[in-house]
Every structure is written in structure tokens, then in C-alpha cells.
Design an enzyme around this catalytic site. Structure first.
Site, PDB file in Angstrom:
ATOM      1  N   HIS A 141       1.081  -0.364  -3.944  1.00 41.14           N
ATOM      2  CA  HIS A 141      -0.303   0.083  -4.057  1.00 41.14           C
ATOM      3  C   HIS A 141      -0.988  -0.763  -5.129  1.00 41.14           C
ATOM      4  O   HIS A 141      -0.351  -1.262  -6.058  1.00 41.14           O
ATOM      5  CB  HIS A 141      -0.306   1.561  -4.466  1.00 41.14           C
ATOM      6  CG  HIS A 141      -1.635   2.227  -4.416  1.00 41.14           C
ATOM      7  ND1 HIS A 141      -2.599   2.058  -5.393  1.00 41.14           N
ATOM      8  CD2 HIS A 141      -2.169   3.111  -3.516  1.00 41.14           C
ATOM      9  CE1 HIS A 141      -3.658   2.786  -5.096  1.00 41.14           C
ATOM     10  NE2 HIS A 141      -3.427   3.433  -3.967  1.00 41.14           N
ATOM     11  N   ASP A 196       6.554   4.432  -8.871  1.00 43.79           N
ATOM     12  CA  ASP A 196       5.296   5.059  -8.452  1.00 43.79           C
ATOM     13  C   ASP A 196       5.654   6.177  -7.485  1.00 43.79           C
ATOM     14  O   ASP A 196       6.010   5.939  -6.326  1.00 43.79           O
ATOM     15  CB  ASP A 196       4.417   4.001  -7.784  1.00 43.79           C
ATOM     16  CG  ASP A 196       3.156   4.570  -7.137  1.00 43.79           C
ATOM     17  OD1 ASP A 196       2.981   5.808  -7.133  1.00 43.79           O
ATOM     18  OD2 ASP A 196       2.358   3.768  -6.617  1.00 43.79           O
ATOM     19  N   GLN A 244       3.528   9.360  -3.642  1.00 42.77           N
ATOM     20  CA  GLN A 244       3.794   9.911  -2.313  1.00 42.77           C
ATOM     21  C   GLN A 244       5.123  10.655  -2.222  1.00 42.77           C
ATOM     22  O   GLN A 244       5.434  11.228  -1.178  1.00 42.77           O
ATOM     23  CB  GLN A 244       3.784   8.774  -1.275  1.00 42.77           C
ATOM     24  CG  GLN A 244       2.488   8.017  -1.162  1.00 42.77           C
ATOM     25  CD  GLN A 244       1.329   8.870  -0.693  1.00 42.77           C
ATOM     26  OE1 GLN A 244       1.520   9.867  -0.003  1.00 42.77           O
ATOM     27  NE2 GLN A 244       0.109   8.480  -1.049  1.00 42.77           N
ATOM     28  N   LYS A 289      -2.401  15.220  -4.794  1.00 45.55           N
ATOM     29  CA  LYS A 289      -1.664  15.006  -3.556  1.00 45.55           C
ATOM     30  C   LYS A 289      -0.601  16.085  -3.337  1.00 45.55           C
ATOM     31  O   LYS A 289       0.157  16.026  -2.374  1.00 45.55           O
ATOM     32  CB  LYS A 289      -1.000  13.630  -3.566  1.00 45.55           C
ATOM     33  CG  LYS A 289      -1.966  12.453  -3.673  1.00 45.55           C
ATOM     34  CD  LYS A 289      -1.217  11.131  -3.694  1.00 45.55           C
ATOM     35  CE  LYS A 289      -2.128   9.969  -4.045  1.00 45.55           C
ATOM     36  NZ  LYS A 289      -3.099   9.654  -3.002  1.00 45.55           N
ATOM     37  N   CYS A 345      -5.500   0.611  -0.061  1.00 45.49           N
ATOM     38  CA  CYS A 345      -5.193   0.001  -1.367  1.00 45.49           C
ATOM     39  C   CYS A 345      -3.907  -0.816  -1.309  1.00 45.49           C
ATOM     40  O   CYS A 345      -3.132  -0.856  -2.278  1.00 45.49           O
ATOM     41  CB  CYS A 345      -5.105   1.070  -2.468  1.00 45.49           C
ATOM     42  SG  CYS A 345      -6.671   1.867  -2.825  1.00 45.49           S
TER      43      CYS A 345
END
Length: 426
Positions: A142, A219, A222, A245, A384
Site C-alpha cells: 500500500h 502493515d 487488512q 476497518k 493505493c
């Protein structure tokens, strides 16, 4: 809605917690939910961008504002003490949720995953990187990771390297072994690709990084919302995610860091709350994690994030993961029935809860607009991940992403909407 079938979660009961899912869309956007023109039921398949927020979380935030709204760590009056306790306990709750045994000292609240990434890049990277050093990323990063480390590398003279992906959208781990060498100081990798759905072997990458004396930043934007995550089992040095999220509010994310690393790092932001002592010549910093939370922090958002974690824990993160994977595989299989659809990423039984694809002859933005007329909310664009789309040879893609309240019937509605697009562009 369809008759409840065998799902890992009780979808009907969960949907009742999200009034927004009862909306009809398509009318005057200046008066949402009103008017006779709002006739199309909402099918929300844009959860990788932002999930919805259940009543329980909204109520927790409202209770804060109605009952004990006050600034934290600054007052000895009753409301300030109540707010401080709730805010500090929110850090503890996040630490517990991601397996950080060091507790609140290892969890700093940020605005989002992007700010968490920038915090480490500036607070650690500017001091530790220089000519001859390398930062290893992946081709599926991302922009929050890719651009941040790219620009820090430019400032410091370090080199940014990118692990290749193969034809199935998985990392080329042999290439990773080549790139992660004695020059490497940081490996920054997305846990689950927000475009491909690829679930990366972050523990293996952590081992590679540590074998050469480097650190790893994962990261988790998700992954934390969608599956059990244990940062210590992964052996991540840094890990970040966002509240919006995972049924939480916008405006809050979390940065996990190993205690010794956070102790050594200098703050990224300066101001109130993060200082211990200030003179006209110098300043010293507050204890962890407060030295990384300058100014008035996201108090209400912290309360909301803790409530979201409680909500997800009640469902069970193993169940959340199973439900997402079931829908992703079902969507992959339905889309794979058609020769004019190109799907990006691994097979349906080996991915996170999203599917990105393109329909031949229809630009992703046009397809999104057509689906919107059917009430189906999806994401269209580069998500992104512009360099990744360049690698895929696609200017943009259409992404459907799923969460605890979605159903197979909603996937079928997506597929029906594609037939409308075919007819329009025939």
C-alpha cells in the site's frame, strides 16, 4: 435477504446491529435515507476501505460524550480521571487483542495505519538509515508503506528494494532471500494485500530480517480486522492497523512496537502530553506510550476502538476469518465462471476476504457506477497500489471486499450487476 444457511457467524443477528445495512440508496444524496427515490437496497462490499460500525460501538462513543467527556492525563477532577482510566484501558485492550504481553507501553494510538508507518519511518528511519543501507518492501505494498519508506530512503541515501510477486500474486520468497541481506535495516511488508488478497508469510519474513540484524514492520490494516493476530508469535518488531476497518470509529489506529525499540526511538510529534519536563533549552519525554501521543489524543475513538474489539471478540476472530474466507472463495468461484473476467491474486481458497477483478471492455470506474445503480457498493481504482497495478498491466481494478455481515446472496447480487454492465457495453 436469503434464508440463513450454514455460515460461521450468525449473519442475521449481526446485521441487526448495523442499521445502515437496512438503507436504500439511489435517491438524493443531500437527504440520505429519505424520499421515494431511495428504492434500491444497499449491498455493501467495500469493507477493505471501511467497515460499518455496530450500535454497540456507537453507544460506547455516545456514552463517553454524554457521561464523562473530558481531557485525559491533565486534570484531577472526576471526569478527567474517568476519561483517563477508559483511555488507558483501551490501550490495554488493544495490546491483549494482538498478543502484546508488554501491555499499554507497547501500543501507541495514531490517526490510522499510515500515521503509524510514518511514526516509525521518521522516528526510527531518519536516525538509523544512511547510504549503503536498504529497506526491503514488496511489489504489493500500500502507498502508506511504499511511499513512506521510498521518501525516507531518498532523504537518507538508503536503497528501497521490492520483493517480486509471481503470476498468482504471491511473494517470490527466493527473491526475498536475495534482497534481504547484511545491508538491510528494515523489512516493511503488508500482512494481507488490499488488492490481491494475498496472505503473506510474515513470520518467515521476520525470521529473514532478524537473521541479518534487521527489523520488520507489518502493515496489518487488512489482517487485524479479519483474523486472529499474535504479534509476538509473528515476532514483529512493529505492527500497525486502523480502527475503521474493524467495526470501530475513524480517526484512530494503533502502532505496536517492541518495548526496547520504542524506548530508544525519539518522538515523531512534539507538543503537550508527551513531555515530562521542558526548559527553554531542552525537553524530556513522557513514559511509553504517551511520548508518541502528542496533544489531545483520540479519546472517544479509543473508547470506540475498545468497544469494537469487545464486539469482535464476542463473535470470535476465528469465526470472522472463516466467514470472510468462505465469502471470498464463493465470490472467486462465481466470478471465475466467466471468460470475460480477469481476477487478480491467488486462488479463492487461499486469500483474504476480498476479490479484485476487471470485466473486459468496461473500465473499473464505469463498472462501479453501474453497480452503484444496482445498490452494490464496491471500490474501483488502484486501491493505493499504483505500482502493483502497473505490474499487473491494469490502470485500475474493481474490488469487492467482505465482512461479518455479508452473505452469498450479496455476492450473487454483484454478479447480477455485472450482467447489466455487459448488456450496456455490448
Amino acid at each position: 435477504m436469503e434464508v440463513q444457511e450454514s455460515y460461521p457467524v450468525d449473519v442475521d443477528s449481526l446485521r441487526a446491529d448495523f442499521p445502515i445495512l437496512q438503507r436504500k440508496v439511489g435517491g438524493d444524496i443531500s437527504t440520505p435515507g429519505e424520499g421515494d427515490d431511495d428504492t434500491v437496497p444497499l449491498v455493501y462490499l467495500d469493507n477493505a476501505a471501511t467497515s460499518h460500525t455496530p450500535d454497540q460501538v456507537v453507544d460506547a462513543i455516545a456514552d463517553y460524550y454524554r457521561e464523562y467527556n473530558s481531557n485525559v492525563h491533565r486534570g484531577i477532577h472526576h471526569l478527567s480521571q474517568e476519561a483517563s482510566v477508559a483511555y488507558e484501558e483501551a490501550h490495554d485492550r488493544v495490546a491483549e487483542f494482538i498478543g502484546a504481553s508488554g501491555g499499554r507501553e507497547e501500543v501507541a494510538f495514531t490517526k490510522n495505519t499510515t500515521e503509524a508507518m510514518n511514526t516509525v519511518a521518521y522516528a526510527w528511519g531518519l536516525d538509523e538509515l544512511g547510504p549503503g543501507d536498504s529497506v526491503v518492501l514488496t511489489e504489493m505494498e500500500h502507498h502508506a508503506s511504499l511511499v513512506t519508506w521510498q521518501q525516507i530512503a531518498k532523504r537518507t541515501g538508503a536503497e528501497a528494494r521490492y520483493i517480486r510477486i509471481d503470476e498468482d500474486g504471491r511473494l517470490d520468497m527466493e527473491h526475498a532471500k536475495e534482497l534481504i541481506d547484511d545491508s538491510t535495516k528494515m523489512v516493511s511488508v503488508v500482512h494481507i494485500s488490499n488488492t490481491l488478497g494475498t496472505v503473506n508469510p510474515v513470520s518467515d519474513l521476520a525470521d529473514m530480517a532478524h537473521d541479518v540484524g534487521a527489523y520488520i514492520f507489518v502493515d496489518g490494516a487488512q489482517s487485524v480486522p479479519t483474523r486472529p493476530v499474535d504479534v509476538e508469535a509473528i515476532d514483529a518488531d512493529f505492527y500497525a492497523f486502523s480502527g475503521h476497518k474493524m467495526c470501530g470509529p475513524t480517526g484512530i489506529g494503533a502502532l505496536y512496537g517492541k518495548r526496547d525499540l520504542l524506548d530508544e526511538m525519539q518522538p515523531y510529534h512534539y507538543g503537550g502530553s508527551m513531555i515530562r519536563r521542558v526548559t527553554f533549552d531542552d525537553a524530556t519525554w513522557e513514559d511509553l506510550p504517551w511520548k508518541f501521543e502528542a496533544g489531545t489524543p483520540p479519546i472517544a475513538q479509543g473508547v470506540g476502538l475498545a468497544a469494537a474489539i469487545e464486539y469482535l471478540d464476542d463473535i470470535g476472530m476465528e469465526n470472522v476469518q472463516a466467514h470472510e474466507e468462505l465469502l471470498a472463495e464463493y465470490a472467486y468461484d462465481r466470478l471465475n465462471e466467466f471468460d470475460d473476467i480477469e481476477i487478480y491474486g491467488p486462488p479463492g481458497d487461499d486469500r483474504g476476504g476480498l476479490v479484485s477483478f476487471n470485466l473486459d471492455g468496461v473500465h473499473a470506474h464505469d463498472l462501479s457506477s453501474i453497480l452503484n445503480e444496482q445498490g452494490v457498493a464496491i471500490r474501483a481504482g488502484d486501491h493505493c497500489t499504483q505500482p502493483l497495478h502497473d505490474k499487473l498491466g491494469a490502470a485500475a481494478s474493481t474490488r469487492a471486499s467482505f465482512y461479518i455481515y455479508n452473505t452469498k446472496a450479496e455476492v450473487d447480487k454483484l454478479v447480477d450487476g455485472l450482467e447489466v454492465a455487459r448488456d450496456l457495453f455490448a
